[in-house]
Design an enzyme around this catalytic site. Structure first.
Site, mmCIF file in Angstrom:
data_model
loop_
_atom_site.group_PDB
_atom_site.id
_atom_site.type_symbol
_atom_site.label_atom_id
_atom_site.label_comp_id
_atom_site.label_asym_id
_atom_site.label_seq_id
_atom_site.Cartn_x
_atom_site.Cartn_y
_atom_site.Cartn_z
ATOM 1 N N ASN A 105 -9.104 -9.974 8.077
ATOM 2 C CA ASN A 105 -7.704 -10.013 8.541
ATOM 3 C C ASN A 105 -6.787 -10.709 7.537
ATOM 4 O O ASN A 105 -5.826 -11.366 7.907
ATOM 5 C CB ASN A 105 -7.577 -10.661 9.939
ATOM 6 N N ASP A 140 -12.809 -2.081 1.198
ATOM 7 C CA ASP A 140 -12.506 -3.518 1.131
ATOM 8 C C ASP A 140 -12.073 -3.877 -0.294
ATOM 9 O O ASP A 140 -12.853 -3.716 -1.233
ATOM 10 C CB ASP A 140 -13.785 -4.272 1.531
ATOM 11 N N ARG A 194 -6.699 -5.764 4.415
ATOM 12 C CA ARG A 194 -6.377 -4.415 4.877
ATOM 13 C C ARG A 194 -5.577 -4.377 6.179
ATOM 14 O O ARG A 194 -4.550 -3.694 6.262
ATOM 15 C CB ARG A 194 -7.683 -3.606 5.044
ATOM 16 N N SER A 195 -6.039 -5.094 7.213
ATOM 17 C CA SER A 195 -5.348 -4.935 8.507
ATOM 18 C C SER A 195 -3.952 -5.562 8.540
ATOM 19 O O SER A 195 -3.051 -4.963 9.143
ATOM 20 C CB SER A 195 -6.218 -5.415 9.677
HETATM 21 P P1 4NP Z 1 -10.224 -7.662 4.659
HETATM 22 O O1 4NP Z 1 -10.885 -8.191 3.291
HETATM 23 O O2 4NP Z 1 -11.359 -7.401 5.621
HETATM 24 O O3 4NP Z 1 -9.529 -6.392 4.244
HETATM 25 O O4 4NP Z 1 -9.275 -8.756 5.123
HETATM 26 C C1 4NP Z 1 -11.755 -9.282 3.252
HETATM 27 C C2 4NP Z 1 -11.240 -10.552 3.230
HETATM 28 C C3 4NP Z 1 -12.091 -11.641 3.170
HETATM 29 C C4 4NP Z 1 -13.458 -11.445 3.120
HETATM 30 C C5 4NP Z 1 -13.968 -10.155 3.153
HETATM 31 C C6 4NP Z 1 -13.122 -9.075 3.241
HETATM 32 N N1 4NP Z 1 -14.330 -12.563 3.012
HETATM 33 O O5 4NP Z 1 -15.544 -12.358 2.907
HETATM 34 O O6 4NP Z 1 -13.862 -13.717 3.053
#
Ligand code: 4NP
Length: 164
Positions: free
Chosen positions: A19, A134, A22-23
């Site tokens: 969060n 991602d 992408r979202s």
């Molecule tokens: P999101 O990306 O799912 O698009 O917000 C990511 C943000 C952080 C992490 C993984 C994906 N993380 O592992 O901290």
């Protein structure tokens, strides 16, 4: 003045893992489409993550920079998905297969599970992806790709929902 219930209300929650990339970008893009083309009073738009690593944080600074270049100010504060979201929203849209599997695990009923959709369902047929990748461990092009996919998908989602 009397107020009548807003029967046209459309409630959409975008979901990814953290969060912070992408979202919240999907939320910002959808909000800008509604503000430019529709009636913001008819929409509730939010985003959340299946993970809790970044709760309370602003979106990732790289996503904020790339979004800013497109005129989008991303100010969402990270929160985790909660069971009540399945009551509070009509559509719960996951960015990739892992997000969707996680959402299915926490859906409290078959009716709730039926609200889960993939963002890619709304991509134009010419899209080169069937999920939103991602960008967290990617470079600038990963963030640009996400924004391009979301702009296309959110416009098609808006065009579908605006008629209701
Ligand atoms: P999101 O990306 O799912 O698009 O917000 C990511 C943000 C952080 C992490 C993984 C994906 N993380 O592992 O901290």
């Amino acid at each position: 003045m009397t107020t009548t219930p807003n029967t046209a209300l459309k409630r959409v929650l975008f979901v990814c893992l953290g969060n912070i990339c992408r979202s919240p970008a999907a939320e910002g893009i959808m909000r800008s489409i509604v503000e430019e083309q529709g009636n913001p009073d008819e929409w509730i738009i939010d985003s959340a993550g299946t993970g809790n690593y970044h709760v309370g944080d602003l979106p990732d600074h790289r996503m904020r920079i790339h979004a800013r270049r497109r005129g989008l100010d991303l100010t969402h504060r990270c929160r985790q998905v909660r069971t009540e979201d399945f009551d509070d929203f009509d559509l719960i849209i996951g960015m990739d297969a892992s997000n969707i599997a996680n959402l299915r695990r926490i859906a409290p009923s078959p009716e709730a599970e039926a609200k889960i959709h993939a963002m890619a369902e709304y991509f134009s047929p010419s899209a080169r992806y069937d999920y939103v990748p991602d960008p967290y461990y990617e470079g600038a092009e990963g963030f640009e790709l996400v924004l391009d996919l979301l702009q296309d998908g959110c416009q098609n989602l808006y065009d579908q929902l605006k008629q209701y």
